[in-house]
Design a protein around this motif. Sequence first.
Motif, PDB file in Angstrom:
ATOM      1  N   ARG A  28       0.826  -1.206   0.000  1.00  0.00           N
ATOM      2  CA  ARG A  28       0.000   0.000   0.000  1.00  0.00           C
ATOM      3  C   ARG A  28       0.859   1.254   0.000  1.00  0.00           C
ATOM      4  O   ARG A  28       2.061   1.189   0.200  1.00  0.00           O
ATOM      5  N   ALA A  29       0.200   2.368  -0.223  1.00  0.00           N
ATOM      6  CA  ALA A  29       0.878   3.662  -0.172  1.00  0.00           C
ATOM      7  C   ALA A  29       0.921   4.130   1.279  1.00  0.00           C
ATOM      8  O   ALA A  29       0.105   3.733   2.107  1.00  0.00           O
ATOM      9  N   THR A  64       4.974   2.381  -0.487  1.00  0.00           N
ATOM     10  CA  THR A  64       5.544   3.406  -1.354  1.00  0.00           C
ATOM     11  C   THR A  64       5.092   4.761  -0.835  1.00  0.00           C
ATOM     12  O   THR A  64       3.954   4.908  -0.365  1.00  0.00           O
ATOM     13  N   GLY A  65       5.989   5.744  -0.893  1.00  0.00           N
ATOM     14  CA  GLY A  65       5.643   7.095  -0.481  1.00  0.00           C
ATOM     15  C   GLY A  65       6.575   7.612   0.587  1.00  0.00           C
ATOM     16  O   GLY A  65       7.742   7.222   0.672  1.00  0.00           O
ATOM     17  N   SER A  66       6.055   8.505   1.421  1.00  0.00           N
ATOM     18  CA  SER A  66       6.823   9.119   2.512  1.00  0.00           C
ATOM     19  C   SER A  66       6.279   8.626   3.846  1.00  0.00           C
ATOM     20  O   SER A  66       5.157   8.979   4.224  1.00  0.00           O
ATOM     21  N   ARG A  82       9.357  -3.005   3.792  1.00  0.00           N
ATOM     22  CA  ARG A  82      10.088  -2.386   2.686  1.00  0.00           C
ATOM     23  C   ARG A  82       9.402  -1.072   2.327  1.00  0.00           C
ATOM     24  O   ARG A  82       8.177  -1.023   2.228  1.00  0.00           O
ATOM     25  N   LEU A  83      10.209  -0.047   2.108  1.00  0.00           N
ATOM     26  CA  LEU A  83       9.675   1.253   1.735  1.00  0.00           C
ATOM     27  C   LEU A  83      10.406   1.763   0.507  1.00  0.00           C
ATOM     28  O   LEU A  83      11.635   1.830   0.493  1.00  0.00           O
ATOM     29  N   ARG A  84       9.635   2.102  -0.524  1.00  0.00           N
ATOM     30  CA  ARG A  84      10.167   2.793  -1.709  1.00  0.00           C
ATOM     31  C   ARG A  84       9.753   4.237  -1.563  1.00  0.00           C
ATOM     32  O   ARG A  84       8.583   4.576  -1.715  1.00  0.00           O
ATOM     33  N   GLY A  85      10.678   5.080  -1.183  1.00  0.00           N
ATOM     34  CA  GLY A  85      10.383   6.486  -0.960  1.00  0.00           C
ATOM     35  C   GLY A  85      11.329   7.052   0.072  1.00  0.00           C
ATOM     36  O   GLY A  85      12.542   6.909  -0.042  1.00  0.00           O
ATOM     37  N   ASP A  86      10.779   7.664   1.108  1.00  0.00           N
ATOM     38  CA  ASP A  86      11.610   8.228   2.168  1.00  0.00           C
ATOM     39  C   ASP A  86      10.866   8.131   3.489  1.00  0.00           C
ATOM     40  O   ASP A  86       9.678   7.845   3.518  1.00  0.00           O
ATOM     41  N   ALA A  87      11.598   8.349   4.574  1.00  0.00           N
ATOM     42  CA  ALA A  87      11.016   8.230   5.901  1.00  0.00           C
ATOM     43  C   ALA A  87      11.500   9.371   6.788  1.00  0.00           C
ATOM     44  O   ALA A  87      12.591   9.895   6.596  1.00  0.00           O
ATOM     45  N   ARG A  99      13.174  -6.670   9.948  1.00  0.00           N
ATOM     46  CA  ARG A  99      14.002  -6.132   8.856  1.00  0.00           C
ATOM     47  C   ARG A  99      13.348  -4.897   8.280  1.00  0.00           C
ATOM     48  O   ARG A  99      12.154  -4.907   7.992  1.00  0.00           O
ATOM     49  N   LEU A 100      14.153  -3.870   8.052  1.00  0.00           N
ATOM     50  CA  LEU A 100      13.683  -2.650   7.401  1.00  0.00           C
ATOM     51  C   LEU A 100      14.531  -2.403   6.169  1.00  0.00           C
ATOM     52  O   LEU A 100      15.759  -2.476   6.235  1.00  0.00           O
ATOM     53  N   VAL A 101      13.885  -2.102   5.058  1.00  0.00           N
ATOM     54  CA  VAL A 101      14.579  -1.808   3.808  1.00  0.00           C
ATOM     55  C   VAL A 101      13.984  -0.511   3.269  1.00  0.00           C
ATOM     56  O   VAL A 101      12.778  -0.453   3.018  1.00  0.00           O
ATOM     57  N   ILE A 102      14.814   0.510   3.099  1.00  0.00           N
ATOM     58  CA  ILE A 102      14.342   1.786   2.555  1.00  0.00           C
ATOM     59  C   ILE A 102      15.166   2.104   1.319  1.00  0.00           C
ATOM     60  O   ILE A 102      16.401   2.138   1.383  1.00  0.00           O
ATOM     61  N   ARG A 103      14.466   2.332   0.236  1.00  0.00           N
ATOM     62  CA  ARG A 103      15.110   2.703  -1.027  1.00  0.00           C
ATOM     63  C   ARG A 103      14.378   3.903  -1.598  1.00  0.00           C
ATOM     64  O   ARG A 103      13.177   4.045  -1.403  1.00  0.00           O
TER      65      ARG A 103
END
Length: 124
Positions: A28-29, A64-66, A82-87, A99-103
């Motif tokens: 989800r976003a 995906t997102g912030s 997993r996050l595609r975006g930023d945090a 596990r955390l994966v940020i790209r």
Amino acid sequence: MARARGAGGAAVRRLAEDDRPGALAVRRAVRNGHRSVGAMLAGEVVRRRGGKGLPDDTIEVTLTGSAGQSFGAFAVPGMTLRLRGDANDYVGKGLSGGRLVIRPDRRAPFPAEEHIIAGNTILY
């Protein structure tokens, strides 16, 4: 594989019976106002399964997102976020074996190695 619209609900409750890899997959976003993404889910896992958590990748959350403050807080074994975006700040606060994966977003107009995609105070 159970699918859920969020991190709660019946799919989470089924984890007591089904702890195979990929048993719960959420896609989800996420927006900056979503704080502590994963914390309630981690709490539910600990309540039902104890501090040892689950086998690797039983829960796979792809966003995906912030992400807002405290993305992945208190994630336990068996959780992969997993996050595609930023945090924002406090990524992985109280991380407890998950596990955390940020790209960066695939559409980001900048080279990832030259920019910050997670706030300060990480894994504190």
